[in-house]
Scaffold this motif. Structure first.
Motif, PDB file in Angstrom:
ATOM      1  N   VAL A   1      20.507   3.446   0.678  1.00  0.00           N
ATOM      2  CA  VAL A   1      21.337   3.358   1.799  1.00  0.00           C
ATOM      3  C   VAL A   1      21.638   4.479   2.435  1.00  0.00           C
ATOM      4  CG1 VAL A   1      23.823   2.411   2.247  1.00  0.00           C
ATOM      5  CG2 VAL A   1      22.281   1.070   0.781  1.00  0.00           C
ATOM      6  N   GLY A   2      21.939   5.475   1.742  1.00  0.00           N
ATOM      7  CA  GLY A   2      22.384   6.725   2.412  1.00  0.00           C
ATOM      8  C   GLY A   2      21.369   7.403   3.632  1.00  0.00           C
ATOM      9  N   PHE A   3      20.090   7.266   2.959  1.00  0.00           N
ATOM     10  CA  PHE A   3      18.941   7.643   3.653  1.00  0.00           C
ATOM     11  C   PHE A   3      18.602   6.790   4.877  1.00  0.00           C
ATOM     12  CE2 PHE A   3      17.758  10.701   0.604  1.00  0.00           C
ATOM     13  CZ  PHE A   3      17.216  11.885   1.252  1.00  0.00           C
ATOM     14  N   LYS A   4      18.704   5.545   4.776  1.00  0.00           N
ATOM     15  CA  LYS A   4      18.512   4.659   5.790  1.00  0.00           C
ATOM     16  C   LYS A   4      19.800   4.616   7.052  1.00  0.00           C
ATOM     17  CE  LYS A   4      16.792   0.657   4.758  1.00  0.00           C
ATOM     18  NZ  LYS A   4      16.193  -0.593   4.215  1.00  0.00           N
ATOM     19  N   VAL A   5      20.827   4.853   6.093  1.00  0.00           N
ATOM     20  CA  VAL A   5      22.057   5.110   7.595  1.00  0.00           C
ATOM     21  C   VAL A   5      21.684   6.245   8.326  1.00  0.00           C
ATOM     22  CG1 VAL A   5      24.451   5.348   7.949  1.00  0.00           C
ATOM     23  CG2 VAL A   5      23.658   3.455   6.413  1.00  0.00           C
ATOM     24  N   ALA A   6      21.478   7.468   7.440  1.00  0.00           N
ATOM     25  CA  ALA A   6      21.423   8.671   7.977  1.00  0.00           C
ATOM     26  C   ALA A   6      20.223   8.793   9.118  1.00  0.00           C
ATOM     27  CB  ALA A   6      21.021   9.895   7.030  1.00  0.00           C
TER      28      ALA A   6
ATOM     29  N   LEU B   1      21.316   6.888  12.216  1.00  0.00           N
ATOM     30  CA  LEU B   1      22.310   7.844  13.016  1.00  0.00           C
ATOM     31  C   LEU B   1      21.627   8.852  13.601  1.00  0.00           C
ATOM     32  CD1 LEU B   1      25.575   7.556  10.563  1.00  0.00           C
ATOM     33  CD2 LEU B   1      25.108   6.348  12.812  1.00  0.00           C
ATOM     34  N   LEU B   2      20.943   9.562  13.092  1.00  0.00           N
ATOM     35  CA  LEU B   2      20.234  10.877  13.529  1.00  0.00           C
ATOM     36  C   LEU B   2      18.956  10.560  14.127  1.00  0.00           C
ATOM     37  CD1 LEU B   2      21.142  13.244  10.478  1.00  0.00           C
ATOM     38  CD2 LEU B   2      22.228  12.957  12.630  1.00  0.00           C
ATOM     39  N   ARG B   3      18.525   9.581  14.466  1.00  0.00           N
ATOM     40  CA  ARG B   3      17.292   9.021  15.189  1.00  0.00           C
ATOM     41  C   ARG B   3      16.818  10.082  16.229  1.00  0.00           C
ATOM     42  NH1 ARG B   3      17.453   3.569  16.640  1.00  0.00           N
ATOM     43  NH2 ARG B   3      18.413   4.331  18.774  1.00  0.00           N
TER      44      ARG B   3
END
Length: 133
Positions: free
Chosen positions: A103-108, A111-113
């Motif tokens: 979840v952390g990597f997917k959200v990051a 957000l940082l795309r």
């Protein structure tokens, strides 16, 4: 009318993603910490003291909380018994951490795309080293 030849698809050069490599290392660290009690580097290079004793006809393994690849090759029975013990002690924590990493990597990444794309386009691509963020 004659058929036209289809042009071959042009593919971009293969690139290694730093963020995906970090995510893979996080999962590898989770597994080796939970099963072998050490980091991935320590699992491949390290040694620990596993001693096997027979007490009343039963095999007793001590020092199996930290395992390495060398011990898995030299003493597979003791190493797998130690891994089983470590797994039973850590499986709940490992499951929660695996969900958190995913979840952390997917959200990051979402957000940082745009900043990641900007760095890849303006810094990494002109360097031509085959690495992207």
């Amino acid at each position: 009318m004659a058929r036209r030849k289809k042009s071959k698809r042009r593919r971009g050069p293969k690139q290694c993603s730093v963020i995906n490599a970090i995510e893979a290392y996080a999962y590898a660290n989770l597994l080796t910490e939970g099963l072998a009690g050490t980091s991935p580097v320590g699992f491949i290079t390290g040694t620990s003291d596993i001693s096997m004793k027979t007490v009343s006809g039963a095999l007793v393994v001590s020092g199996a909380d930290q395992l390495s690849l060398q011990e898995m090759i030299t003493h597979p029975g003791a190493a797998f018994a130690g891994m089983q013990t470590n797994f039973m002690a850590n499986y709940q924590n490992m499951a929660v951490q695996a969900i958190g990493i995913g979840v952390g990597f997917k959200v990051a990444k979402k957000l940082l795309r745009r900043p990641i794309s900007n760095v890849n386009r303006n810094i990494m691509k002109p360097l031509g080293i085959g690495i992207k963020l």
